[in-house]
Design an enzyme around this catalytic site. Structure first.
Site, PDB file in Angstrom:
ATOM      1  N   LYS A 225       0.813  -1.216   0.000  1.00  9.46           N
ATOM      2  CA  LYS A 225       0.000   0.000   0.000  1.00  9.46           C
ATOM      3  C   LYS A 225       0.852   1.273   0.000  1.00  9.46           C
ATOM      4  CE  LYS A 225      -4.440  -1.590   1.771  1.00  9.46           C
ATOM      5  NZ  LYS A 225      -5.452  -1.487   2.848  1.00  9.46           N
ATOM      6  N   ARG A 259      -3.914 -10.029   5.140  1.00 10.62           N
ATOM      7  CA  ARG A 259      -4.498 -10.023   3.785  1.00 10.62           C
ATOM      8  C   ARG A 259      -3.408  -9.510   2.842  1.00 10.62           C
ATOM      9  NH1 ARG A 259      -6.940  -6.372   0.323  1.00 10.62           N
ATOM     10  NH2 ARG A 259      -8.595  -7.245  -1.017  1.00 10.62           N
TER      11      ARG A 259
END
Length: 281
Positions: A225, A259
């Protein structure tokens, strides 16, 4: 902390952290390496997740990256049906999660394909489509909460709040709403990258253990991210090492599920971290 969730009628223990592999059946997810659209790509990806040690597959058909275009409900369903049919053929016993905030999409995935978990990044419809709140039906409870209660599946509740303090207040209220409706298995996601500045993401991670007061399993999604690549001056393709560092910290802070895009590396991180800290009490 010791937790378990009911997936398709069987208990999955979270005593040892689990890895959820990402499968995006989209053309525009932020990390190009996660985009899988052809039958061959989808089959290879779901098989890779399982062979690399992942125990859950999270399938998304609506990109939540900043600036992503809206996808209609019909298109989201069509993409998911295409992907779920392939995954079910390749991995019939896999624990599947669907990444959606739409109640009818959740219902389709569970009723037609036996999806075991609903992963909602909208905090119960708070953000809706590309940061636009959903219109709620009449009643005190969000529509997605009512649907998950009806379906009887575990629910991942993600926060868009910027601080641990705000998150604790909101989570407490939302978890009570879910409990009132009869939802038994709730997983909390702090929502790294959603509604938070770069600094707030790192402040949240450094204080994440405070969320354990809610006595629910925590899912962490930091894989490749912007909180990594903006800090390091790179891009998603150059963010694997940073992802592993954050995964290590998240595990020490109480994460039960990671995740991830890179399943093998996450599984190895769990093994090493567990070996280092399992005897510390």
């Amino acid at each position: 902390m010791q937790y378990s969730i009911n997936v398709g009628g069987r208990l999955m223990s979270l005593d040892e952290p689990q890895v959820m592999g990402i499968l995006n059946v989209t053309p525009d997810s932020f990390y190009a390496g996660s985009r899988k659209q052809t039958e061959k790509e989808i089959a290879e990806r779901c098989n890779q997740i399982i062979s690399d040690g992942g125990t859950m597959i999270d399938i998304g058909a609506f990109s939540t990256r900043p600036g992503a275009p809206e996808v209609s409900e019909a298109e989201e369903m069509a993409r998911l049906r295409h992907g779920l049919e392939i995954v079910r053929r390749q991995q019939p016993n896999a624990v599947l999660s669907v990444d959606t905030f739409r109640p009818d999409v959740a219902r389709m995935a569970v009723e037609e394909y036996g999806v075991a978990i609903i992963n909602d990044v909208s905090e119960g419809g708070l953000t809706g489509v590309v940061n636009t709140p959903l219109e709620q039906e009449e009643g005190p409870y969000p529509a997605i909460f009512r649907m998950v209660a009806r379906l009887g599946v575990p629910y991942i509740l993600m926060s868009v709040k910027p601080t641990v303090e705000d998150m604790l207040m909101a989570f407490s209220r939302e978890v009570q709403q879910l409990r009132d409706l009869g939802v038994k298995d709730i997983i909390l996601d702090p929502g790294f990258g959603f509604g938070k500045t770069l600094e707030q993401n790192y402040q949240l991670l450094s204080n994440m253990e405070k969320l354990e007061v809610l006595d629910l399993p925590l899912l962490v999604g930091v894989s490749r991210k912007s909180m990594i690549f903006k800090l390091l001056g790179t891009d998603p393709t150059g963010s694997l090492n940073g992802t592993t560092v954050l995964h290590t910290i998240a595990l020490q802070k109480g994460a039960s599920i990671l995740r991830v895009h890179d399943v093998k590396e996450a599984v190895e991180t769990i093994k090493i971290t567990t070996a280092c800290f399992s005897n510390l009490a």
